[in-house]
Design an enzyme around this catalytic site. Structure first.
Site, PDB file in Angstrom:
ATOM      1  N   ASN A   9       0.814  -1.223   0.000  1.00 23.20           N
ATOM      2  CA  ASN A   9       0.000   0.000   0.000  1.00 23.20           C
ATOM      3  C   ASN A   9       0.844   1.267   0.000  1.00 23.20           C
ATOM      4  O   ASN A   9       0.330   2.340  -0.279  1.00 23.20           O
ATOM      5  CB  ASN A   9      -0.963  -0.010   1.185  1.00 23.20           C
ATOM      6  CG  ASN A   9      -2.061  -1.045   1.015  1.00 23.20           C
ATOM      7  OD1 ASN A   9      -2.964  -0.861   0.220  1.00 23.20           O
ATOM      8  ND2 ASN A   9      -1.952  -2.158   1.724  1.00 23.20           N
ATOM      9  N   ALA A 105      -1.220 -12.175   0.347  1.00 21.97           N
ATOM     10  CA  ALA A 105      -0.239 -13.067  -0.290  1.00 21.97           C
ATOM     11  C   ALA A 105       1.189 -12.631   0.047  1.00 21.97           C
ATOM     12  O   ALA A 105       2.115 -13.453   0.011  1.00 21.97           O
ATOM     13  CB  ALA A 105      -0.463 -13.111  -1.795  1.00 21.97           C
ATOM     14  N   ASP A 106       1.367 -11.343   0.412  1.00 16.90           N
ATOM     15  CA  ASP A 106       2.710 -10.896   0.837  1.00 16.90           C
ATOM     16  C   ASP A 106       3.120 -11.592   2.142  1.00 16.90           C
ATOM     17  O   ASP A 106       4.282 -11.946   2.331  1.00 16.90           O
ATOM     18  CB  ASP A 106       2.773  -9.368   0.981  1.00 16.90           C
ATOM     19  CG  ASP A 106       1.712  -8.770   1.905  1.00 16.90           C
ATOM     20  OD1 ASP A 106       0.704  -9.440   2.217  1.00 16.90           O
ATOM     21  OD2 ASP A 106       1.897  -7.611   2.326  1.00 16.90           O
ATOM     22  N   ASP A 126       6.488  -8.115   9.575  1.00 17.17           N
ATOM     23  CA  ASP A 126       6.635  -7.267   8.378  1.00 17.17           C
ATOM     24  C   ASP A 126       6.202  -5.846   8.730  1.00 17.17           C
ATOM     25  O   ASP A 126       5.033  -5.600   9.031  1.00 17.17           O
ATOM     26  CB  ASP A 126       5.768  -7.849   7.248  1.00 17.17           C
ATOM     27  CG  ASP A 126       6.088  -7.201   5.905  1.00 17.17           C
ATOM     28  OD1 ASP A 126       6.648  -6.079   5.887  1.00 17.17           O
ATOM     29  OD2 ASP A 126       5.772  -7.815   4.867  1.00 17.17           O
ATOM     30  N   THR A 129       3.138  -0.542   5.683  1.00 18.64           N
ATOM     31  CA  THR A 129       1.990   0.326   5.947  1.00 18.64           C
ATOM     32  C   THR A 129       1.252  -0.200   7.172  1.00 18.64           C
ATOM     33  O   THR A 129       0.887   0.549   8.074  1.00 18.64           O
ATOM     34  CB  THR A 129       1.025   0.285   4.738  1.00 18.64           C
ATOM     35  OG1 THR A 129       1.783   0.395   3.543  1.00 18.64           O
ATOM     36  CG2 THR A 129      -0.004   1.376   4.837  1.00 18.64           C
TER      37      THR A 129
END
Ligand SMILES: Nc1ncnc2c1ncn2[C@@H]1O[C@H](COP(=O)(O)OP(=O)(O)OP(=O)(O)O)[C@@H](O)[C@H]1O
Ligand SMILES: CC(C)(CO)[C@@H](O)C(=O)NCCC(=O)O
Ligand SMILES: [K+]
Length: 250
Positions: A9, A105-106, A126, A129
């Site tokens: 994003n 999916a990331d 992770d 954003t």
């Protein structure tokens, strides 16, 4: 040679992959979104040769971005392009969500990379954003995870909601801040670091496993010095996972 895309994003990350590995020192070029920037990204690809192995990507951003890339690739390269959605099981990871496709999916690709690095059982953090934390056991079973606002989202929400609070840039970090920008900058960074440490402990306790924490995403390097647990820093974990999936099959 395959072109790998990780569209978030805030940024678009890309790399080439060969034999399951990211190729080149500048493995991930990063660009903020926006029409002009997407055009700039696509213009920078125009000098590349068509990737013989096609394009493999994940996108969690607005569908229009993937669509624009679809159009460009079709016009310029006429090669195979595939966007991945999270399967029930793939890349050695079994997804905990009852509806696996609902998991970004990331996040799945990053877990695939953690498995490939030999880091399981792991907690994949992770810092983008959004900040996501995912627990994976030693056999590659995703146990679940949590989502919190990332650093930029935290800071912007304050500026948008509080009349007297300014936008903050880079600068010194001081818990005993004596001016407003330092207070916001420090509170959000130190607070997010404490939150991440705390959640890693919580996920480890909840799973009953000694999870190895891995740190990735755009704000990972900024957060790393303020984290107290020992994290493995992997700047491009999602792209790494895509390289593994491209090599091993999905
Ligand atoms: N050159 C840069 N441009 C924009 N943001 C950057 C840059 N370098 C670091 N950042 C930081 O990285 C963050 C975005 O990280 P990242 O690219 O991992 O997110 P994303 O994958 O786009 O987001 P998500 O997947 O959560 O939607 C931004 O919030 C910003 O704080
Ligand atoms: C959480 C983000 C924004 C992190 O990039 C992305 O993975 C996403 O939009 N996921 C869908 C919701 C989920 O993973 O539960
Ligand atoms: K991401």
């Amino acid at each position: 040679m395959k072109l790998l895309l990780d569209i978030g994003n805030s940024r678009i990350k890309w790399a080439c992959a060969e034999g399951g590995r990211l190729v080149g020192a500048a493995a991930a070029a990063v660009l903020p979104h926006g029409g002009a920037v997407l055009e700039e990204l696509l213009a920078s690809w125009a000098v590349l040769q068509a990737p013989s192995g096609g394009v493999l990507g994940v996108s969690v951003a607005a569908p229009r971005i993937a669509r624009e890339i679809d159009d460009w690739v079709e016009r310029h390269w006429a090669c195979h392009l595939q966007w991945l959605t999270t399967p029930r099981a793939g890349g050695g990871i079994q997804i905990a969500y009852p509806q696996p496709a609902a998991l970004g999916a990331d996040r799945w690709a990053a877990m695939v990379a953690a498995r490939h690095r030999g880091c399981l059982p792991a907690c994949v953090v992770d810092c983008g954003t959004a900040v996501t934390l995912d627990a994976v056991d030693g056999a590659g079973r995703h146990l679940g995870g949590v989502i919190v606002p990332g650093l930029g989202a935290m800071r912007r929400s304050l500026t948008e909601r509080a009349h007297q609070l300014p936008a903050v840039g880079d600068g010194c970090i001081e818990a005993l801040a004596t001016d407003t920008p330092t207070g916001i900058r420090s509170g959000t960074l130190l607070g997010l670091a404490a939150l991440i440490d705390g959640l890693v402990d919580r996920l480890a306790e909840r799973s009953g496993l000694p999870l190895q924490p891995l740190l990735t995403g755009g704000d990972a390097a900024l957060l790393l010095p303020w984290l107290t647990r020992r994290y493995e820093h992997a700047p491009n974990l999602t792209l790494e996972g895509l390289a593994v999936l491209a090599e091993e099959g999905i």
